[in-house]
Design an enzyme around this catalytic site. Structure first.
Site, short mmCIF file in Angstrom:
data_model
loop_
_atom_site.label_atom_id
_atom_site.label_comp_id
_atom_site.label_asym_id
_atom_site.label_seq_id
_atom_site.Cartn_x
_atom_site.Cartn_y
_atom_site.Cartn_z
CD GLU A 232 38.93 46.20 28.78
OE1 GLU A 232 39.58 45.40 27.92
OE2 GLU A 232 39.34 46.09 30.04
CB CYS A 266 43.36 44.45 28.63
SG CYS A 266 42.45 43.43 29.76
#
Length: 519
Positions: A232, A266
């Site tokens: 990720e 993110c």
């Protein structure tokens, strides 16, 4: 023995030092993990959930304390620590308490008619020991959620937190004081320099959250041992605003989506595209509301009674990245409308709006990971999609429009792993939804049922009865058997409505032949 030095980002005050784990200590951690994993594997899913419930009760009882520790080490405001980190940990257990037993139950699947009367199943079994490598921006959330998912799936967890925000003792105290299964999750403190033994110990899977550059290093090291990884990584998330939106609500969504956690998410909104008809009004409202946000000052230091909207940035390196991108953008003609520079001598960076930007600028192409929002306009739906997809990243996005048919059409056209319609970062608020990205944002999915399956050996099982008869497709072969098998395929998969009756007759002939001619 090397030590990790941890300081408060808001003031620079030393918090504590923690010794880095030695290779021998790491080997001992894995030894304990592999022993307790055998215990976890023998537990039912419900028994593992009963263990997880102990952690849930502890987190609920100590949520303010945990939030303060998070805020102290990251510099984020307490509201962000509580709403985004502690909430996620509680909610993922709550979700799995309702759905994990079903998600990990043996699954019966269909079997082709040619294999009748066999049965087919899928077993979800533990992998072994999982290494979770967590980032500094959400040190509790992005440690705990993958870790508890792996544990409920039957795996022991070795957790490596970031050297910048290790939260020393938070996980250990939670495990010890809650009565949770000893050694099911163990924390190992290392820097990047000393982390290699964690991978060389050959965990059965690695879950990594962090930068693209670091993710590539982890993947390269894991590849030497053929260890599967979930990555990720970064994002450069677009927000597309069409001219039929409610201006006030959508501006507020952009404000929060861009600046929550000081932009160090993110899935932060980093690229804002507004349809030209409302661009000027939208930008004016956005600038006005940004100026009302409450941020830390040099005077209030670490004090935060919940009144702050933003904290400070966590690492000096990330502040420098923001400063570089802004300087390059201004040199190329961009206009800074709010913020633009840190409070001198601190990591406090005011929320920053930048206009007159283009896709040739680093501030639009590279991940910023700070409280900076680049704003651009578009004319048509097709142009909005093209701009959104003009990125090496594909983690998250949002589409805003009263026309839900259009919003969903655009959502399907954007190359991303997660998308919210008329909201920002909303997919992460639902523990049932999988999470992960495309392109340079990484691969793999966790959370929801997918998060349990990501940490499972998904085993295919075909069950047949014992007996003396051979299969019709076993040896010996013959020209006659090949002809009959060819006709059987036509009968089973062709367009003839009477094909099933013909298939049954052909199947019986081939079975009788196989029985007569078996080796």
């Amino acid at each position: 023995m090397p030590e990790i030095h941890v300081r408060c980002p808001r003031t620079g005050r030393p918090l504590y030092d923690v010794a880095e784990a030695t290779p021998d200590e790491i080997a001992q951690v894995y030894g304990r993990a592999r022993k307790v994993q055998e215990v976890l594997a023998r537990m039912s899913v419900q028994q593992r959930l009963d263990e997880a419930a102990k952690l849930k009760r502890y987190i609920l009882a100590n949520k303010e304390l945990i939030a303060r520790r998070i805020s102290e080490e990251t510099g984020k405001c307490q509201a962000d620590a509580l709403a985004l980190e502690v909430f996620a940990a509680i909610d993922i257990i709550h979700y799995y308490q309702k759905h994990a037993v079903k998600a990990l139950a043996d699954q019966r699947v269909s079997t082709p008619l040619i294999l009748f009367p066999k049965r087919s199943k899928v077993f979800y079994e533990p992998l072994g020991t999982v290494l979770v490598i967590a980032p500094w921006n959400y040190p509790f959330h992005l440690s705990f959620v993958p870790a508890i998912s792996a544990i409920i799936a039957g795996n022991a967890v070795v957790l490596k937190p970031s050297q910048y925000t290790p939260l020393r003792g938070v996980i250990e105290d939670m495990v010890h004081q809650s009565g949770f299964l000893t050694d099911a999750i163990q924390v190992v403190y290392t820097t990047r320099r000393t982390a290699q033994p964690l991978i060389d110990a050959r965990p059965e899977k690695i879950m990594f959250t962090g930068s693209v550059a670091a993710g590539k290093i982890v993947m390269e090291q894991a590849a030497r041992h053929l260890i599967p990884v979930e990555l990720e990584l970064g994002g450069k998330d677009p927000m597309l605003v069409f001219d039929d939106v409610d201006l006030g609500r959508t501006v507020n969504g952009a404000l929060w989506g861009a600046f929550v956690n000081c932009g160090q998410t993110c899935t932060s909104v980093e690229r804002l595209y507004v349809q030209e008809g409302i661009y000027d009004a939208f930008l004016a409202a956005l600038v006005d509301k940004v100026k009302r946000l409450k941020i830390p000052t040099q005077q209030n230091g670490e004090r935060d009674g919940g009144e702050l909207d933003l904290g400070c940035m966590t690492t000096e390196a990330q502040v420098e990245t923001v400063e570089r991108q802004l300087a390059e953008a201004v040199a190329q003609g961009a206009t800074v409308l709010t913020g633009g520079s840190r409070v001198p001598g601190t990591r406090i960076f005011p929320p920053t709006i930048v206009s007159n930007v283009s896709h040739s600028m680093s501030i639009v192409q590279e991940e910023t990971f700070g409280p900076v929002l680049a704003v651009m306009k578009f004319k048509s739906e097709a142009e909005a999609i093209q701009l959104a997809n003009d990125s090496v990243f594909g983690l998250s996005a949002s589409v805003w429009s009263r026309d839900l048919a259009r919003a969903q059409r655009v959502a399907r056209a954007i190359r991303t792993g997660n998308i919210s319609i008329n909201n920002a970062l909303a997919t992460q608020g639902n523990s049932a939804l999988p999470y992960g990205g495309l392109k340079d944002s990484g691969f793999g999915r966790y959370r929801g049922a997918f998060g349990l399956h990501a940490f499972s050996n998904i085993k295919s099982v075909l069950i047949d009865k014992q007996g003396s008869n051979p299969e019709m497709y076993w040896y010996p072969y013959s020209p006659k058997k090949v002809r009959l098998l060819s006709k059987l395929l036509d009968a089973l998969y062709g367009a003839n409505p009477a094909g099933l009756l013909s298939a049954a007759a052909l199947g019986l002939r081939i079975k009788l032949m196989a029985k007569r001619e078996k080796l």
